[in-house]
Design a protein around this motif. Structure first.
Motif, short mmCIF file in Angstrom:
data_model
loop_
_atom_site.label_atom_id
_atom_site.label_comp_id
_atom_site.label_asym_id
_atom_site.label_seq_id
_atom_site.Cartn_x
_atom_site.Cartn_y
_atom_site.Cartn_z
N ASP A 151 3.08 5.98 -0.84
CA ASP A 151 2.55 4.76 -0.40
C ASP A 151 0.66 5.00 -0.63
O ASP A 151 0.04 4.04 -0.75
CB ASP A 151 3.04 4.30 0.72
N GLU A 152 0.57 6.20 -0.29
CA GLU A 152 -1.11 6.28 -0.31
C GLU A 152 -1.79 6.68 -1.67
O GLU A 152 -2.74 6.90 -1.75
CB GLU A 152 -1.33 7.96 0.49
N SER A 153 -0.81 6.65 -2.50
CA SER A 153 -1.37 6.80 -3.97
C SER A 153 -1.77 5.24 -4.46
O SER A 153 -0.86 4.64 -4.58
CB SER A 153 -0.57 7.36 -4.89
N LEU A 154 -2.96 5.21 -4.67
CA LEU A 154 -3.79 3.62 -4.95
C LEU A 154 -4.30 3.70 -6.31
O LEU A 154 -5.06 4.74 -6.60
CB LEU A 154 -4.31 3.27 -3.96
N HIS A 155 -4.16 2.64 -6.84
CA HIS A 155 -5.07 2.29 -8.14
C HIS A 155 -6.25 1.08 -7.63
O HIS A 155 -6.11 0.39 -6.62
CB HIS A 155 -4.35 1.50 -9.21
N SER A 156 -7.34 1.40 -8.50
CA SER A 156 -8.48 0.28 -8.03
C SER A 156 -8.76 -0.40 -9.40
O SER A 156 -8.64 0.33 -10.26
CB SER A 156 -9.74 0.84 -7.47
N ARG A 219 -8.95 -4.56 2.38
CA ARG A 219 -9.83 -3.49 3.17
C ARG A 219 -10.84 -4.52 3.84
O ARG A 219 -11.39 -5.33 3.28
CB ARG A 219 -10.55 -2.76 2.15
N PRO A 220 -11.45 -3.94 4.85
CA PRO A 220 -12.56 -4.41 5.54
C PRO A 220 -13.88 -4.21 4.84
O PRO A 220 -14.08 -3.22 3.97
CB PRO A 220 -12.56 -3.88 7.15
N GLU A 221 -14.91 -5.11 5.09
CA GLU A 221 -16.13 -4.96 4.24
C GLU A 221 -16.95 -3.59 4.97
O GLU A 221 -16.73 -3.24 6.26
CB GLU A 221 -17.13 -6.03 4.75
N ALA A 250 -17.12 7.45 -4.62
CA ALA A 250 -15.98 6.82 -5.34
C ALA A 250 -14.92 6.47 -4.12
O ALA A 250 -14.17 5.54 -4.41
CB ALA A 250 -15.40 7.85 -6.32
N ALA A 251 -14.77 7.51 -3.16
CA ALA A 251 -13.55 7.24 -2.35
C ALA A 251 -13.95 5.91 -1.51
O ALA A 251 -12.79 5.32 -0.85
CB ALA A 251 -13.65 8.58 -1.35
N LEU A 252 -15.13 5.56 -1.23
CA LEU A 252 -15.35 4.34 -0.10
C LEU A 252 -14.37 3.12 -0.49
O LEU A 252 -14.25 2.55 0.29
CB LEU A 252 -16.94 4.25 -0.13
N HIS A 253 -14.76 2.92 -1.93
CA HIS A 253 -14.07 1.51 -2.30
C HIS A 253 -12.71 1.26 -2.13
O HIS A 253 -12.26 0.29 -2.08
CB HIS A 253 -14.64 0.93 -3.56
N PHE A 254 -11.94 2.63 -1.92
CA PHE A 254 -10.53 2.38 -1.50
C PHE A 254 -10.35 1.92 -0.17
O PHE A 254 -9.07 1.60 0.16
CB PHE A 254 -9.91 3.90 -1.89
N VAL A 255 -11.26 2.15 0.80
CA VAL A 255 -11.09 1.82 2.03
C VAL A 255 -11.79 0.67 2.53
O VAL A 255 -11.87 0.14 3.91
CB VAL A 255 -11.08 3.25 3.08
N ARG A 256 -12.97 0.30 1.78
CA ARG A 256 -13.78 -0.91 2.20
C ARG A 256 -13.83 -1.73 1.18
O ARG A 256 -13.68 -1.22 0.10
CB ARG A 256 -15.37 -0.08 2.48
N ARG A 257 -13.91 -2.97 1.38
CA ARG A 257 -13.94 -3.99 0.39
C ARG A 257 -15.42 -3.91 -0.77
O ARG A 257 -16.32 -4.39 0.06
CB ARG A 257 -13.67 -5.61 0.95
N ALA A 258 -15.22 -3.40 -1.78
CA ALA A 258 -16.38 -3.19 -2.65
C ALA A 258 -15.67 -2.90 -3.93
O ALA A 258 -14.80 -2.71 -4.39
CB ALA A 258 -17.17 -2.24 -2.18
N HIS A 259 -16.80 -3.32 -5.05
CA HIS A 259 -16.35 -3.27 -6.46
C HIS A 259 -16.28 -1.57 -6.84
O HIS A 259 -17.32 -0.96 -6.15
CB HIS A 259 -17.55 -3.92 -7.30
N ALA A 260 -15.52 -1.40 -7.52
CA ALA A 260 -15.69 0.17 -8.10
C ALA A 260 -16.74 0.35 -8.55
O ALA A 260 -17.14 2.00 -8.30
CB ALA A 260 -14.56 0.27 -9.22
#
Length: 302
Positions: A151-156, A219-221, A250-260
């Motif tokens: 479940d922790e494996s994610l795509h963006s 994800r939160p802002e 690169a990691a931040l946009h997986f946990v915060r609402r932001a564009h890749a």
């Protein structure tokens, strides 16, 4: 976490680049679910775990990522750098060692347009956001089918983060900034199939009904303080550390609402705080190489 309808075709605006009522549009599509439990793959996945990787894509990757070729145009194990070809699909030595996985391919997918069969492995790693097929005149169709995942494996994709479940067949929208992240522990293994022609549908056989809705991660802002702390970390960067440091951006946009692609904006700003013009130029060049423009066979040198 939020979920949306189990059929990708039901996504609002799934065929275009718009936002409907504030909901970002996922361009990648879940096409089908395969009866993957009918294939005994565990021993073959262990073969992939032990298989050596040549490092062709190390520019993009952080942590443990590798690509393993089961079939290509030449049949050579050493032929690992993706490119379109006019040859016949030929098994590599690794492909011949994995008859169960190749049966999953031949039982369920047409072979006439299939050019590459690979398995991507990712453990405690992340890919730099990137756009595929920049080197080539025409994009193809790329399908991914997780063979082992968590479940922790994610795509963006752009500003959306989502999860591919084991056995789901996804058409990845590769011509916008996208990335993937996996956690520590057992490596995530994803079967990647590349077909010619980005527009022609791939006829998938033997699909079973989807029982789970598509999973999109909410994800939160990011806060101003978080972004300032991230970018101010650039003051300590050196030419020797700036490559490894990109992973954090690169990691931040997986946990915060932001564009890749914001990963590169933050990174370039952070590098500017070093006051080193050569380092800034290198950061800007990395952005261009990943998501804007690169030539066939071009390698990025840190």
């Amino acid at each position: 976490m939020v979920t949306i309808g189990s059929n990708a075709q039901q996504l609002p605006g799934a065929s275009n680049n718009h936002v409907l009522k504030g909901i970002p549009v996922l361009k990648s599509q879940r096409l089908a679910v395969l009866p993957i439990d009918s294939y005994d793959l565990d021993s073959e996945l262990s073969v992939v775990d032990r298989h050596e990787y040549g490092g062709d894509y190390d520019t993009y990757t952080f942590g443990s990522w590798s690509s393993h070729v089961l079939a290509n145009g030449s049949g050579a194990d050493s032929d690992t750098a993706f490119r379109p070809h006019d040859g016949r699909l030929t098994l590599t030595e690794l492909g011949r060692e994995l008859p169960g996985i190749m049966s999953l391919v031949t039982d369920n997918f047409p072979l006439d347009r299939l050019q590459w069969v690979r398995i991507f492995s990712l453990r405690d790693g992340i890919l730099a956001p990137h756009v595929d097929f920049l080197e080539f005149a025409e994009p193809g169709t790329r399908l991914q089918i997780p063979l082992r995942t968590t479940d922790e494996s994610l795509h963006s994709e752009n500003d959306i983060v989502y999860h591919l479940r084991r056995g789901e067949v996804w058409k990845i929208h590769t011509t916008v900034p996208h990335s993937v992240r996996s956690s520590v522990g057992t490596a995530r293994l994803s079967l990647c199939l590349d077909f010619t022609d980005a527009e022609e549908p791939v006829a998938i056989r033997n699909a079973i009904p989807a029982t789970e809705p598509i999973r999109i991660v909410e994800r939160p802002e990011p806060t101003d303080a978080e972004l300032e702390e991230l970018m101010d970390s650039g003051r300590d960067l050196t030419p020797e550390t700036m490559r490894a440091a990109f992973r954090r951006f690169a990691a931040l946009h997986f946990v915060r609402r932001a564009h890749a692609a914001a990963s590169f904006d933050w990174y370039v700003e952070a590098v500017r705080r070093t006051g080193d013009a050569d380092m800034v130029a290198k950061a800007q060049a990395f952005r261009a190489y990943c998501i804007e423009k690169r030539g066939d066979g071009e390698a990025f040198v840190w």
